[in-house]
Design a protein around this motif. Sequence first.
Motif, PDB file in Angstrom:
ATOM      1  N   UNK A 163       4.603   7.760   2.741  1.00 42.46           N
ATOM      2  CA  UNK A 163       5.028   8.812   1.650  1.00 42.46           C
ATOM      3  C   UNK A 163       5.078   9.992   2.478  1.00 42.46           C
ATOM      4  N   UNK A 164       6.194  10.694   2.964  1.00 40.82           N
ATOM      5  CA  UNK A 164       6.270  12.075   3.468  1.00 40.82           C
ATOM      6  C   UNK A 164       5.725  13.193   2.445  1.00 40.82           C
ATOM      7  N   UNK A 165       5.030  13.815   3.087  1.00 39.93           N
ATOM      8  CA  UNK A 165       4.260  14.929   2.435  1.00 39.93           C
ATOM      9  C   UNK A 165       5.365  15.979   2.020  1.00 39.93           C
ATOM     10  N   UNK A 166       5.223  16.653   0.939  1.00 38.34           N
ATOM     11  CA  UNK A 166       6.037  17.737   0.739  1.00 38.34           C
ATOM     12  C   UNK A 166       5.216  18.689  -0.124  1.00 38.34           C
ATOM     13  N   UNK A 167       5.784  20.151  -0.063  1.00 39.64           N
ATOM     14  CA  UNK A 167       4.901  21.200  -0.572  1.00 39.64           C
ATOM     15  C   UNK A 167       5.960  22.088  -1.248  1.00 39.64           C
ATOM     16  N   UNK A 168       5.570  22.937  -2.103  1.00 41.59           N
ATOM     17  CA  UNK A 168       6.220  23.894  -2.729  1.00 41.59           C
ATOM     18  C   UNK A 168       5.564  25.316  -2.478  1.00 41.59           C
ATOM     19  N   UNK A 169       6.446  26.302  -1.905  1.00 44.91           N
ATOM     20  CA  UNK A 169       5.796  27.603  -1.786  1.00 44.91           C
ATOM     21  C   UNK A 169       5.661  28.331  -2.963  1.00 44.91           C
ATOM     22  N   UNK A 170       4.559  28.913  -3.020  1.00 43.75           N
ATOM     23  CA  UNK A 170       3.862  29.350  -4.334  1.00 43.75           C
ATOM     24  C   UNK A 170       4.648  30.922  -4.433  1.00 43.75           C
ATOM     25  N   UNK A 171       5.253  31.446  -3.290  1.00 40.76           N
ATOM     26  CA  UNK A 171       5.934  32.585  -3.384  1.00 40.76           C
ATOM     27  C   UNK A 171       7.460  32.769  -3.814  1.00 40.76           C
ATOM     28  N   UNK A 172       8.099  31.615  -3.240  1.00 45.89           N
ATOM     29  CA  UNK A 172       9.591  31.740  -3.621  1.00 45.89           C
ATOM     30  C   UNK A 172      10.134  30.275  -4.155  1.00 45.89           C
ATOM     31  N   UNK A 173       9.106  29.382  -4.280  1.00 48.39           N
ATOM     32  CA  UNK A 173       9.432  28.062  -5.192  1.00 48.39           C
ATOM     33  C   UNK A 173      10.054  27.079  -4.250  1.00 48.39           C
ATOM     34  N   UNK A 174      10.476  27.288  -2.949  1.00 51.93           N
ATOM     35  CA  UNK A 174      11.055  26.450  -2.200  1.00 51.93           C
ATOM     36  C   UNK A 174      10.155  24.941  -1.753  1.00 51.93           C
ATOM     37  N   UNK A 229       0.912  -1.222   0.008  1.00 47.82           N
ATOM     38  CA  UNK A 229      -0.087  -0.172   0.164  1.00 47.82           C
ATOM     39  C   UNK A 229       0.950   1.164  -0.073  1.00 47.82           C
ATOM     40  N   UNK A 230       0.499   2.252  -0.801  1.00 44.56           N
ATOM     41  CA  UNK A 230       0.999   3.674  -0.551  1.00 44.56           C
ATOM     42  C   UNK A 230       0.237   4.473   0.248  1.00 44.56           C
ATOM     43  N   UNK A 231       0.532   5.004   1.272  1.00 42.74           N
ATOM     44  CA  UNK A 231      -0.095   5.830   2.081  1.00 42.74           C
ATOM     45  C   UNK A 231       0.707   7.008   2.526  1.00 42.74           C
ATOM     46  N   UNK A 232       0.132   8.325   1.834  1.00 36.11           N
ATOM     47  CA  UNK A 232       0.880   9.393   2.322  1.00 36.11           C
ATOM     48  C   UNK A 232       0.566  10.011   3.603  1.00 36.11           C
ATOM     49  N   UNK A 233       1.593  10.908   4.366  1.00 37.91           N
ATOM     50  CA  UNK A 233       1.461  11.158   5.661  1.00 37.91           C
ATOM     51  C   UNK A 233       0.095  12.141   5.838  1.00 37.91           C
ATOM     52  N   UNK A 234      -0.468  12.700   4.646  1.00 36.58           N
ATOM     53  CA  UNK A 234      -1.482  13.711   4.674  1.00 36.58           C
ATOM     54  C   UNK A 234      -2.673  13.221   4.008  1.00 36.58           C
ATOM     55  N   UNK A 288       5.615  32.289   4.099  1.00 35.50           N
ATOM     56  CA  UNK A 288       4.290  32.276   3.595  1.00 35.50           C
ATOM     57  C   UNK A 288       3.623  30.815   3.619  1.00 35.50           C
ATOM     58  N   UNK A 289       2.377  31.370   3.815  1.00 35.26           N
ATOM     59  CA  UNK A 289       1.422  30.058   3.661  1.00 35.26           C
ATOM     60  C   UNK A 289       0.508  29.667   2.275  1.00 35.26           C
ATOM     61  N   UNK A 290       1.042  30.479   1.491  1.00 40.14           N
ATOM     62  CA  UNK A 290       0.644  30.080   0.062  1.00 40.14           C
ATOM     63  C   UNK A 290       1.511  28.944  -0.522  1.00 40.14           C
ATOM     64  N   UNK A 291       0.947  27.696  -0.195  1.00 37.73           N
ATOM     65  CA  UNK A 291       1.668  26.409  -0.674  1.00 37.73           C
ATOM     66  C   UNK A 291       0.854  25.497  -1.356  1.00 37.73           C
ATOM     67  N   UNK A 292       1.542  24.845  -2.186  1.00 37.38           N
ATOM     68  CA  UNK A 292       1.124  23.762  -3.144  1.00 37.38           C
ATOM     69  C   UNK A 292       1.502  22.298  -2.694  1.00 37.38           C
ATOM     70  N   UNK A 293       0.636  21.313  -2.326  1.00 34.66           N
ATOM     71  CA  UNK A 293       1.123  20.250  -1.965  1.00 34.66           C
ATOM     72  C   UNK A 293       1.649  19.231  -3.228  1.00 34.66           C
ATOM     73  N   UNK A 294       2.785  18.903  -3.000  1.00 29.77           N
ATOM     74  CA  UNK A 294       3.360  17.924  -4.245  1.00 29.77           C
ATOM     75  C   UNK A 294       3.188  16.298  -3.947  1.00 29.77           C
ATOM     76  N   UNK A 295       3.226  16.200  -2.701  1.00 30.86           N
ATOM     77  CA  UNK A 295       3.191  14.349  -2.441  1.00 30.86           C
ATOM     78  C   UNK A 295       2.522  14.485  -0.943  1.00 30.86           C
TER      79      UNK A 295
END
Lengths: 271, 113
Positions: B67-78, B31-36, B94-101
């Motif tokens: 699968x550890x959750x990762x996000x990308x900052x929509x402001x600075x791309x980190x 099974x694949x289970x993401x942390x979020x 910033x709190x403007x983030x996009x969930x990648x996985x």
Amino acid sequence: MCATCGCGSDGKTTFYLVDKDQPHTHDHSHPHDHVHPHDHGHTHAHPHANEKKIIDVEQDVLYQNNLLAERNRGYFDAKNILALNLVSSPGSGKTSLLERTLKDLKGELEFAVIEGDQQTNNDADRIFATGTRVTQINTGKGCHLDAHMILHAMQGLKPKDNSVLFIENVGNLVCPAMFDLGEKERVVIISVTEGDDKPLKYPDMFHSSTLCIINKTDLLPYVPFDIEKAKANAKKVNHHLEIIELSCTTGEGLPLWYNWLKSKVLQPEAV
Amino acid sequence: MHELSIVMGIIKIAEDHARAAEAAAIDEIELDIGTMSGIDMDSMEFAWTQAIQGTMLKDTVRKINSITAKAKCLDCDTEFEIKNYYDACPVCGEHLIEILQGKELKVRSLLVS
Ligand SMILES: Nc1nc2c(ncn2[C@@H]2O[C@H](COP(=O)(O)OP(=O)(O)OP(=O)(O)O)[C@@H](O)[C@H]2O)c(=O)[nH]1
Ligand SMILES: [Zn+2]
Ligand SMILES: [Zn+2]
Ligand SMILES: [Zn+2]
Ligand SMILES: [Zn+2]
Ligand SMILES: [Zn+2]
């Protein structure tokens, strides 16, 4: 037990279309007259017992629910029905908001309601009293509605073209978050008698909603609820989230909700 | 506890695929289970032991890829690991983030015999 939804260990979900002549008698549990995709009928015993084999399944666990949700969504789109999924903790005021809305906008918009509850028909009776078409789904032990239940509820309810369909989910901020019903918008309701950290405690629900209603603002003078903090917390979880503050009791703020609602109703195309 | 519904869904997917392959037993499930993904692993464990009774997964070895959750900052791309939707970007705050996985919830494979 129903094969597609697996809700609750007994899986006993019932549907009532509340009706003037025969109150609470349309009791049918899961009429399975539609074809569920994924039923294979291989029953014969297998001859090569010791061969091991890897099957690449690569299937989303919510695939079945999401498939039925898309099917519901297609039905709503075709009939230009605005379907809204109302979620909250128990007692935040979902039914009260619906009662007010159905009375205040009567004649302006056409409505239908699906009520989700584990055991009772109380909410459906309250909705029926406003003169609105309503179906009650009792989920038994199941703590959320799923797309499959909505599909069956629709068979009796038959909402009119161009109407607004309210779906009041089971009072629970955790489980309903994962189950797409095919709704257009998800509306999460909190009340000022709850903690202002609700959005942080139940982030999935606030993340997947488009509108947050903060209800019972008439009680603000009596409770320690910090409304600015609650709004900031909600925005931290979902920066797209719209927020409306109102009181179902005094009516303060309700026009904001009505404007939001009307802005979501698509006028039918003139032919 | 929606984890019970989720486990029932997993059992159905596994049994459907095993039967379609005319297998007698499912030895392993991956099974694949993401942390979020919204799954509480303790509740999942509890639901699992309850729900597999009398199914083809009764004696199946379970392998979970977390699968550890990762996000990308929509402001600075980190790109950064996150635990919650409200985690701020570690670089710009910033709190403007996009969930990648990290939202995954799926049956990846079965080993059948
Ligand atoms: N003071 C105050 N009380 C309210 C308001 N809105 C609802 N209530 C009360 O809150 C209680 C719960 O309201 P409901 O509308 O039944 O809440 P619900 O979310 O439908 O509850 P469940 O279906 O059990 O989850 C009732 O006693 C309402 O009268 C409000 O704006 N102000
Ligand atoms: Zn069912
Ligand atoms: Zn069905
Ligand atoms: Zn209610
Ligand atoms: Zn649940
Ligand atoms: Zn940043």
